[in-house]
Design an enzyme around this catalytic site. Structure first.
Site, PDB file in Angstrom:
ATOM      1  CG  HIS A 279      -9.988 -96.002 -36.982  1.00 41.93           C
ATOM      2  ND1 HIS A 279      -9.818 -96.302 -35.657  1.00 41.93           N
ATOM      3  CD2 HIS A 279     -10.461 -94.736 -37.027  1.00 41.93           C
ATOM      4  CE1 HIS A 279     -10.168 -95.242 -34.929  1.00 41.93           C
ATOM      5  NE2 HIS A 279     -10.578 -94.287 -35.737  1.00 41.93           N
ATOM      6  CG  ASP A 291     -12.309 -92.543 -32.516  1.00 37.41           C
ATOM      7  OD1 ASP A 291     -12.169 -92.975 -33.663  1.00 37.41           O
ATOM      8  OD2 ASP A 291     -11.474 -91.799 -31.972  1.00 37.41           O
ATOM      9  CD  GLU A 325      -7.476 -92.344 -37.122  1.00 41.24           C
ATOM     10  OE1 GLU A 325      -7.371 -91.154 -37.416  1.00 41.24           O
ATOM     11  OE2 GLU A 325      -7.733 -92.711 -35.960  1.00 41.24           O
ATOM     12  CD  GLU A 326      -7.993 -93.318 -32.586  1.00 42.50           C
ATOM     13  OE1 GLU A 326      -7.337 -92.266 -32.571  1.00 42.50           O
ATOM     14  OE2 GLU A 326      -9.228 -93.348 -32.558  1.00 42.50           O
ATOM     15  CG  ASP A 353     -12.401 -91.940 -37.621  1.00 45.18           C
ATOM     16  OD1 ASP A 353     -12.911 -92.215 -36.517  1.00 45.18           O
ATOM     17  OD2 ASP A 353     -11.185 -91.704 -37.766  1.00 45.18           O
ATOM     18  CG  HIS A 423      -9.229 -90.343 -28.348  1.00 41.42           C
ATOM     19  ND1 HIS A 423      -8.217 -89.579 -28.887  1.00 41.42           N
ATOM     20  CD2 HIS A 423      -9.809 -90.963 -29.408  1.00 41.42           C
ATOM     21  CE1 HIS A 423      -8.190 -89.728 -30.203  1.00 41.42           C
ATOM     22  NE2 HIS A 423      -9.159 -90.564 -30.543  1.00 41.42           N
TER      23      HIS A 423
HETATM   24 ZN   LIG Z   1     -11.157 -92.404 -35.106  1.00 42.10          ZN
END
Ligand SMILES: [Zn+2]
Length: 467
Positions: A279, A291, A325-326, A353, A423
């Site tokens: 993503h 990520d 995606e997130e 991912d 994140h």
């Molecule tokens: Zn991800």
């Protein structure tokens, strides 16, 4: 001796792979490690574009960049697929402190959870009640929760080897904590960051209000693991302590964005589609290198590595850089919706991912016959220390493509350090190792090559597994 050699020869001809496959895998890995593009691409995506939250200008830069880079590869087709995405903006940096009953204050590190509402412009101050799960909320009831900030402090389980399982055991606090606490009259929610390590970085991530009316929505933030420990201890010493936090995030109307798609059209079965993807969007605190910048550049490199290794796929191989995606999965859903509408037969999809760390293998969502087919290829992967082949999930973005007969897979890198970065502000380019990233790209390419060569409808003789 001669008889023995003949026997060996006969045996080798009934296994599912040939000497050529070993040679081709060697070529793919050599190409990736000596002439790979993934690291250079990640450098640009991370350091020139940066964090790419859906709906942001950086996300749009990433779309344009992805398209241009794919166009340079000389694929058969490159295009953008329109998708409407949510736009949530963090606003000014969040601020928080604890205040003891003696009015002493200690600053702590927090960040708003993605999708959260803002606090009042002057901030929110209230007493705190610590819980470890939703059952505890029920026990305490409205009487003890009303007017307070609920502090969800269940840590990730340290003795699980798969840190993704530890994450899975905790993430409902982040995703549904606010809506659960609001039922009992809480005024805000503070969630321990999804991080196994003790450090000062708060980790964001998506959350939901379900169908809660706007006026009942309460602000939610993540607190660093060190500060979660501090808050918990401080509460034990002083149950009247108050917590103050201020965040000014806002949700805007959906905006137009895109999935980026490139294709090598199949030479024999052009109407059978393979997807390999990651993503393109990321959270906003770091630059989204693990990520999922890593998955994006690895997927792009799969198509380039196929070409560079002289492989002409029989089936159409698509790279898809999914948007959103997130905080919505709109890109993954849109791609599957369009595939269905156009009656495109997607026989295989692979997602990366789970970070750009050393690849260990894959997880598969497929039939037993397909899984046995994969197991027969295990010896081919051994020289590259790829040994993990398990049935399980694949990836969020390719999930919507699932049907009764196709093969979905997810790359499974080593996960021990992933949640140190996930994140958070330290999900940055320097945290990705060039060789580990390149090994991942090669491992993905090898699996795509094998499934394309042998197909996803294994005949019993083709599976090569001796019962
Ligand atoms: Zn991800």
């Amino acid at each position: 001796m001669k008889k023995f050699l003949l026997l060996l020869l006969a045996l080798s001809s009934i296994t599912s792979y040939s000497q050529t496959d070993q040679e081709i895998l060697k070529k793919i890995y050599s190409q990736s490690l000596t002439n790979g593009k993934s690291y250079e691409w990640l450098d640009y995506l991370s350091n020139q574009i940066g964090g790419r939250l859906s709906g942001s200008i950086q996300a749009e830069f990433a779309v344009q960049w992805g398209k241009e880079e794919l166009e340079k590869l000389g694929l058969d087709k490159v295009w953008l697929q329109e998708v409407m995405v949510p736009k949530w903006v963090r606003g000014a940096k969040e601020y928080a402190f604890m205040e003891s009953s003696k009015k002493q204050t200690t600053n702590v590190n927090i960040c708003a959870l993605g999708g959260s509402v803002a606090t009042n412009p002057l901030g929110l101050k209230a007493k705190v009640i610590e819980v470890h799960d939703f059952k505890a909320l029920e026990k305490l009831g409205e009487e003890q929760i009303k007017g307070k900030i609920v502090f969800f402090n269940r840590p990730m389980q340290e003795d699980l080897i798969s840190t993704f399982n530890a994450y899975g055991g905790c993430v409902n606090q982040r995703y549904s904590g606010a809506v659960e606490a609001a039922k009992y009259g809480a005024v805000g929610v503070i969630v321990r960051s999804m991080n196994l390590r003790l450090d000062d970085l708060p980790h964001t991530g998506s959350m939901t209000y379900d169908n809660l009316p706007i006026e009942k929505r309460i602000p939610a933030a993540a607190i660093s693991t060190n500060d979660a420990e501090l808050l918990s201890t401080s509460l034990k010493l002083d149950e009247n302590l108050e917590f103050y936090f201020k965040q000014s995030c806002s949700q805007y109307k959906d905006v137009l964005s895109h999935n980026v798609i490139g294709e090598i059209t199949g030479s024999e079965f052009p109407n059978e589609y393979f997807v390999v993807g990651g993503h393109l969007d990321s959270w906003d605190l770091g630059d989204g290198s693990h990520d999922d910048g890593a998955g994006v550049v690895q997927s792009m490199d799969v198509l380039r590595l196929l070409k560079a290794s002289g492989i002409k796929p029989k089936r159409s191989i698509r790279v898809v850089l999914f948007m959103n995606e997130e905080n919505g999965l709109r890109g993954g859903n849109k791609y599957a919706e369009e595939a269905k509408r156009k009656n495109e037969n997607h026989v295989f999809a692979l997602e990366s991912d789970a970070g750009g760390f050393t690849p260990r293998g894959f997880s598969f969502d497929c039939s037993d016959a397909n899984f046995n087919q994969v197991l027969s290829w295990k010896p081919l992967f051994e020289p590259y220390l790829i040994h993990y082949f398990e049935k399980g999930g694949s990836g969020a973005d390719v999930g919507p493509l699932k049907n009764d007969s196709n093969v979905l897979a997810g790359l499974r890198p080593d996960s021990q350090r992933y949640f140190d970065h996930h994140h958070a502000a330290n999900d940055t380019f320097d945290a990705v190792n060039k060789r580990e990233l390149e090994l991942g790209a090669a491992t993905m390419t090898a699996l795509v090559y094998l499934f394309d060569k042998y197909g996803t409808n294994p005949l019993p003789k083709q599976s090569g597994v001796k019962n």
